[in-house]
Design a protein around this motif. Sequence first.
Motif, PDB file in Angstrom:
ATOM      1  N   ARG A 166      -4.116   4.964   7.695  1.00 46.61           N
ATOM      2  CA  ARG A 166      -4.118   6.272   7.086  1.00 46.61           C
ATOM      3  C   ARG A 166      -5.430   7.025   7.881  1.00 46.61           C
ATOM      4  O   ARG A 166      -5.320   8.028   8.052  1.00 46.61           O
ATOM      5  CB  ARG A 166      -4.126   6.120   5.704  1.00 46.61           C
ATOM      6  N   ALA A 207      13.480   5.991  12.973  1.00 48.66           N
ATOM      7  CA  ALA A 207      12.951   6.767  13.934  1.00 48.66           C
ATOM      8  C   ALA A 207      13.236   6.322  15.478  1.00 48.66           C
ATOM      9  O   ALA A 207      13.515   7.412  16.237  1.00 48.66           O
ATOM     10  CB  ALA A 207      11.375   6.860  13.779  1.00 48.66           C
ATOM     11  N   VAL A 226      10.911   6.443   2.392  1.00 50.07           N
ATOM     12  CA  VAL A 226      11.581   5.349   2.996  1.00 50.07           C
ATOM     13  C   VAL A 226      10.367   4.083   3.267  1.00 50.07           C
ATOM     14  O   VAL A 226       9.128   4.336   3.505  1.00 50.07           O
ATOM     15  CB  VAL A 226      12.277   5.873   4.391  1.00 50.07           C
ATOM     16  N   LEU A 278      -4.410   1.220   4.865  1.00 56.30           N
ATOM     17  CA  LEU A 278      -5.311   2.275   4.558  1.00 56.30           C
ATOM     18  C   LEU A 278      -6.235   2.575   5.606  1.00 56.30           C
ATOM     19  O   LEU A 278      -6.418   3.914   6.000  1.00 56.30           O
ATOM     20  CB  LEU A 278      -6.326   1.780   3.114  1.00 56.30           C
ATOM     21  N   SER A 326      -0.134  11.041   8.984  1.00 53.52           N
ATOM     22  CA  SER A 326       0.479   9.896   9.055  1.00 53.52           C
ATOM     23  C   SER A 326       1.868  10.071   9.864  1.00 53.52           C
ATOM     24  O   SER A 326       2.554   8.991  10.388  1.00 53.52           O
ATOM     25  CB  SER A 326       0.702   9.498   7.655  1.00 53.52           C
TER      26      SER A 326
END
Length: 454
Positions: free
Chosen positions: A262, A334, A325, A259, A363
């Motif tokens: 984020r 990526a 994903v 968190l 994000s």
Amino acid sequence: MPTTLLWFRRDLRLHDHPALLAARDAAGPEGDVVPVFVFDDRLYGPSGEPRRRFLLDCLTALDADLDGALVLRSGDPAEVLPGLAWEVAASSVHVSADTGPYGRRRDDAVEQALGDVPLVRTGSPYLVTPGRVTTRTGTPFQVFSPFARAWREHGWRAPAGSPDGVRWRTGVRSDAPPPAPDLGDVVLPPAGEQAALAAWAQFRDERLSGYDEGRNTPGTNGTSRLSPYLKYGCLHPRTLVADLAGEPTEAVRRYTDELAWRDFYADVLWHRPESAREYLKPELQGMGYDSGPDAEALVRAWETGRTGFPIVDAGMRQLLGEAYVHNRVRMIVASFLVKDLHQEWTRGARYFMQHLVDGDLASNQHGWQWVAGTGTDASPYYRVFNPITQGKKFDPDGAYVKRWVPELRDLDPKHVHEPWTAPGGIPAGYPEPVVDHAHERQVSLDRYARVRAG
Ligand SMILES: Cc1cc2nc3c(=O)[nH]c(=O)nc-3n(C[C@H](O)[C@H](O)[C@H](O)COP(=O)(O)OP(=O)(O)OC[C@H]3O[C@@H](n4cnc5c(N)ncnc54)[C@H](O)[C@@H]3O)c2cc1C
């Protein structure tokens, strides 16, 4: 009788909602609150279909929780909100602060257009509002670990009180919502606050204790899958950490760290709004990328999950199948696009934003920049994920690959990540590897050395 407006955006819930309480308190015991959501083409238009669908479903759930009082309007918020405020004679408009680049500009424009009716910002979608945590000298943090330390020291408020006593005004005209996109076979999670709280309770009770391990194994259901709910504010992260207070386990610390990521990325975007598009490490701006028909065919193979690298294909097929994903696999796919197929991170970030249900500017863009080595943190450009060793390490029994790549379901686990080593060769219908990873890795490193040499 006093009336206030509560303008919902990324806070589609009724509990732990400071702006909702501010709207109620400003209306007073006799006053009404008009709850409204505005379909703004600047945001709604570019969202991919999974996000549009999930948003519409969240609004349906919110409207049910409001007993049908939710007002839907379409248009430019700087015109819609003043119009509605006038229509219902609102004395103030209440929002949770939006700290993204477009949201800030939009809210400033709405504030101006409202004139004498104040736009009141209370709370934000984050544990610590972006911009609040800074270094001792007042500058923004550039890397995650010191940010996370300062972020924990700063702390956060307890959840907001219960939304009792709100008198929701009913009968205010709504515009018809845009048509819901048909997602075909894509399976989205159930939408809305009740579904979010149920998903959280299930994770907390059944999977959180194993999170430390489980968060890295895409073949198990080891993570919370709360990202779409956090994205649309069906619950607030404060609710989660308050629920975990007094449980100082490693799993809880690890979950809180996620968190913090984020919040960190939202903080970076707040300080550097241009980082949604531009490299945080501008010296890598001059990297060479591939183009032309062959490069396009390779990108197409990546997009459709047909690269011949099982963990990459499983990830890209999960994206198309669930609009989601697993985090470990986001990094692998990526890295593959940027460092094996030599495409700019912005291209992958765009594709993800089109297809992810949790697509979030801060994000996503910074996750891509991290993998591409152009971002804030210490993931250097020369860290190139090897899709075969990553697959073997994090999906050792091949459960994840077998779930998403049916062509490989009959393989012995020891061949799943290298199907060309199977006794019968690559199973029918599954492609050969589209590139030689060792070679492409070297190509990337050579380009990196050149750009660094100027
Ligand atoms: C290339 C790339 C793109 C990404 N794009 C997005 C995106 O568009 N939207 C998004 O929400 N996350 C994104 N992430 C971060 C992460 O992959 C997802 O948040 C996570 O997979 C969501 O699953 P979960 O809810 O089960 O996570 P959990 O492991 O249960 O984590 C709990 C919550 O913490 C937050 N979180 C976890 N990891 C990260 C992270 N690395 N960065 C920021 N927040 C994190 C999320 O809100 C998540 O729901 C991206 C990561 C990468 C590498």
